[in-house]
Design a protein around this motif. Sequence first.
Motif, mmCIF file in Angstrom:
data_model
loop_
_atom_site.group_PDB
_atom_site.id
_atom_site.type_symbol
_atom_site.label_atom_id
_atom_site.label_comp_id
_atom_site.label_asym_id
_atom_site.label_seq_id
_atom_site.Cartn_x
_atom_site.Cartn_y
_atom_site.Cartn_z
ATOM 1 N N GLY A 61 36.137 33.484 34.502
ATOM 2 C CA GLY A 61 35.522 33.007 35.728
ATOM 3 C C GLY A 61 34.787 34.086 36.491
ATOM 4 O O GLY A 61 34.389 35.121 35.948
ATOM 5 N N LYS A 62 34.644 33.797 37.774
ATOM 6 C CA LYS A 62 33.876 34.678 38.641
ATOM 7 C C LYS A 62 34.564 36.038 38.779
ATOM 8 O O LYS A 62 35.764 36.122 38.975
ATOM 9 C CB LYS A 62 33.736 34.029 40.018
ATOM 10 N N ASP A 63 33.802 37.091 38.671
ATOM 11 C CA ASP A 63 34.266 38.476 38.805
ATOM 12 C C ASP A 63 35.373 38.836 37.817
ATOM 13 O O ASP A 63 36.248 39.646 38.118
ATOM 14 C CB ASP A 63 34.730 38.765 40.231
ATOM 15 N N ALA A 64 35.325 38.259 36.628
ATOM 16 C CA ALA A 64 36.348 38.531 35.614
ATOM 17 C C ALA A 64 36.325 39.999 35.193
ATOM 18 O O ALA A 64 37.380 40.604 34.999
ATOM 19 C CB ALA A 64 36.145 37.622 34.412
ATOM 20 N N ALA A 65 35.134 40.578 35.058
ATOM 21 C CA ALA A 65 35.023 41.975 34.632
ATOM 22 C C ALA A 65 35.636 42.906 35.681
ATOM 23 O O ALA A 65 36.314 43.879 35.339
ATOM 24 C CB ALA A 65 33.569 42.342 34.391
ATOM 25 N N THR A 66 35.429 42.605 36.938
ATOM 26 C CA THR A 66 35.984 43.418 38.011
ATOM 27 C C THR A 66 37.501 43.320 38.046
ATOM 28 O O THR A 66 38.206 44.333 38.139
ATOM 29 C CB THR A 66 35.408 42.985 39.376
#
Length: 91
Positions: free
Chosen positions: A59-64
Amino acid sequence: MASLVWLVAVVCALFLAVGALLVALKANQDNSIVKFVLDGADALDGPFSRDNGIFTFDGKDAATKSALVNWGLAAVAYLVIGKILDRVIRP
């Protein structure tokens, strides 16, 4: 010798923590300093990789989220192992 082992562990943990912070702040990865820190953190992460680490996120901002959690755990692991080795080596 024990102090050197502890210093290496702290430097490794620092690379991982700063790398996670740079990912969270969405730092310009074309910058040579940012690239150096991120490459160093990628080399040190072991099983705590931000791509295929112990924890994966979608989902959103998974890498962060992945970088913060996995590299944060790796930094703590370096500090714990470094302190244990420091105590074992030190008379």
